[in-house]
Enzyme design. Sequence first.
Site, PDB file in Angstrom:
ATOM      1  CE  LYS A  92      31.421 -66.116  16.989  1.00 45.91           C
ATOM      2  NZ  LYS A  92      32.645 -65.679  16.688  1.00 45.91           N
ATOM      3  CB  CYS A  93      24.478 -63.457  22.480  1.00 44.48           C
ATOM      4  SG  CYS A  93      23.100 -62.467  23.115  1.00 44.48           S
ATOM      5  CE1 TYR A  94      24.983 -54.677  23.290  1.00 40.45           C
ATOM      6  CE2 TYR A  94      23.323 -55.453  24.815  1.00 40.45           C
ATOM      7  CZ  TYR A  94      24.247 -54.441  24.514  1.00 40.45           C
ATOM      8  OH  TYR A  94      24.174 -53.248  25.059  1.00 40.45           O
TER       9      TYR A  94
ATOM     10  CE  LYS B 103      31.661 -61.540  23.112  1.00 40.73           C
ATOM     11  NZ  LYS B 103      32.424 -62.211  22.343  1.00 40.73           N
TER      12      LYS B 103
END
Length: 163
Positions: free
Chosen positions: A35-37, A39
């Site tokens: 869910k990280c930017y 990714k």
Amino acid sequence: MNTIYDYSALEFSGQERSLKDFSGKVVLIVNTASKCYFKRQFKSLEQLYRQYRDQGFEILAFPCNDFFNQEPRSGLNLETYCRLKEQLTFPVFKRIHVKGEYAHPLYKYLSSKELNGRVDSKPVWNFHKYIIDKSGRVVDFYCPFTNPLSSRVQAQIRRLLAE
């Protein structure tokens, strides 16, 4: 001085895997989160892996939920995401902690110059990367915003593969 070969990690199957399995290879270790930017780097990591794997290069991914709950998945849900959604073919291990009191022993080693003899850099976010030489020693690190396909990362990989 320890090397990464002194550590092991759990695969999704629950089987403990020794990092000795990667001896003699150049390794990029990265903590990940779905869910990280950052990714978007999954695609770059896979491309990098496919480009150099036949020359003795490995990527080891360690999902973590240490930064604002950006990896809520675990177990089969996380494995399915990594293999099917992101289409990762390099080793991805079970979710771990990469910072703080409960950090996995491997990450305590990677982030402490006192332990690894070279680098003093704790992950400040997801997609923090460590480059390891063929002897299992930490050589350098790359901050999360460093694209795995950057010329800096690839030059270091080529140099280490040639040694």
